[in-house]
Scaffold this motif. Sequence first.
Motif, short mmCIF file in Angstrom:
data_model
loop_
_atom_site.label_atom_id
_atom_site.label_comp_id
_atom_site.label_asym_id
_atom_site.label_seq_id
_atom_site.Cartn_x
_atom_site.Cartn_y
_atom_site.Cartn_z
N ALA A 78 0.83 -1.21 0.00
CA ALA A 78 0.00 0.00 0.00
C ALA A 78 0.86 1.25 0.00
O ALA A 78 0.57 2.22 -0.72
N ALA A 79 1.94 1.24 0.79
CA ALA A 79 2.82 2.40 0.85
C ALA A 79 3.52 2.62 -0.48
O ALA A 79 3.63 3.76 -0.97
N GLN A 80 3.98 1.53 -1.10
CA GLN A 80 4.65 1.65 -2.39
C GLN A 80 3.69 2.20 -3.45
O GLN A 80 4.05 3.09 -4.22
N MET A 81 2.48 1.67 -3.48
CA MET A 81 1.50 2.13 -4.46
C MET A 81 1.14 3.59 -4.22
O MET A 81 1.01 4.37 -5.17
N PHE A 82 1.00 3.98 -2.94
CA PHE A 82 0.64 5.37 -2.64
C PHE A 82 1.70 6.33 -3.16
O PHE A 82 1.39 7.31 -3.85
N PHE A 83 2.95 6.08 -2.82
CA PHE A 83 4.01 7.01 -3.23
C PHE A 83 4.19 7.00 -4.74
O PHE A 83 4.51 8.04 -5.34
N LEU A 84 4.00 5.84 -5.37
CA LEU A 84 4.09 5.77 -6.82
C LEU A 84 3.02 6.64 -7.47
O LEU A 84 3.30 7.44 -8.38
N LEU A 85 1.78 6.52 -7.00
CA LEU A 85 0.68 7.30 -7.55
C LEU A 85 0.81 8.77 -7.18
O LEU A 85 0.56 9.66 -8.00
N PHE A 86 1.18 9.04 -5.94
CA PHE A 86 1.30 10.41 -5.45
C PHE A 86 2.36 11.19 -6.22
O PHE A 86 2.11 12.30 -6.72
N LEU A 87 3.55 10.60 -6.37
CA LEU A 87 4.62 11.28 -7.09
C LEU A 87 4.35 11.34 -8.59
O LEU A 87 4.69 12.31 -9.26
N GLY A 88 3.72 10.28 -9.13
CA GLY A 88 3.37 10.30 -10.55
C GLY A 88 2.35 11.36 -10.88
O GLY A 88 2.48 12.07 -11.89
N ALA A 89 1.31 11.49 -10.03
CA ALA A 89 0.30 12.52 -10.25
C ALA A 89 0.90 13.92 -10.09
O ALA A 89 0.57 14.85 -10.84
N THR A 90 1.80 14.06 -9.12
CA THR A 90 2.47 15.35 -8.93
C THR A 90 3.29 15.72 -10.16
O THR A 90 3.31 16.88 -10.58
#
Length: 313
Positions: free
Chosen positions: A95-107
């Motif tokens: 969950a943490a990996q997916m969150f940061f992947l999506l968060f940084l990608g969207a940013t």
Amino acid sequence: MSAKSQLCLHEFILLGYQEHSVLLFSIFLIIYLAILLGNGLIVAVTTLDPALHTPMYFFLRSLSGLEMCYISVTLPKMMANLATGQRSISLPACAAQMFFLLFLGATECFLLAAMAYDRYLAICLPLHYMTIMSLRVRVGMVVGSFAISLPVQLLQIGMIFSLPFCGPSKIDHFFCDIPPVLSLACADLYANELAVYTENVLFVIVPFGLILASYAHITRTILRMPSSTGRQKAFSTCSAHLTLVSLFYGSAMLVYLRPQTSDSVKVDKVLSLLYTVVIPLCNPLIYTLRNREVKAALSRLLGRKQSFILATG
């Protein structure tokens, strides 16, 4: 399947590539170090050289810092799996990996849109450029890029990992991404698929539309320039950004917006390497090899360092 059996799954197995582990580990290690060195060098040069304290290089510095964080979300875990052969990842870690992947990608999507707007102001409204693109404005744009994606990605991760996962536990991917993880859930996925679609529109289609609109105005302005030298210079300032946008959005759209088929897993694995590994690697190459100002600043920085070493030696 009973509720008890649905709750018994506490980890996933990331399959990735199971052959040539030593070779792949060596390749990924070299790539990871090159990404950190290249993007770190851009951050250092644009920070230390006063000639590069302009809005364009402020956004480039922010992008390079983001790329170093982005690659660190996936590549170290991939290398650890290859080195140890232990491919398991707990649900919280996934969950943490997916969150940061999506968060940084969207940013990054919004940051690329901010860079396009910066180029629009510089070329189409040059007399008002520095007034409009003040330090306060560009800091606000970067902070806003992070702030917009944070709550949406938290909600997205909460929706995904509140689902029951009752097996199988194997993810045919290098990291925890939305499509392969959702395929393992044993529940109705309509709400999750709708959320993914809405997020794609917000973080992919909308910024991409803003980028296209900016470059439509830029192209029209450049074509009206009387001097061919001026047109060439204006195009050269945009070429690096356009190259990065094409690579990033092209691969992201193919992964998240194309219809899923029987070959989607294999294709997604290849495309995921493009936007998580290749693009962060290309970023410093694109912006240094094709940018005279950055190369000149790098020469000045290395020259000062050599002079300092000689003076203290």
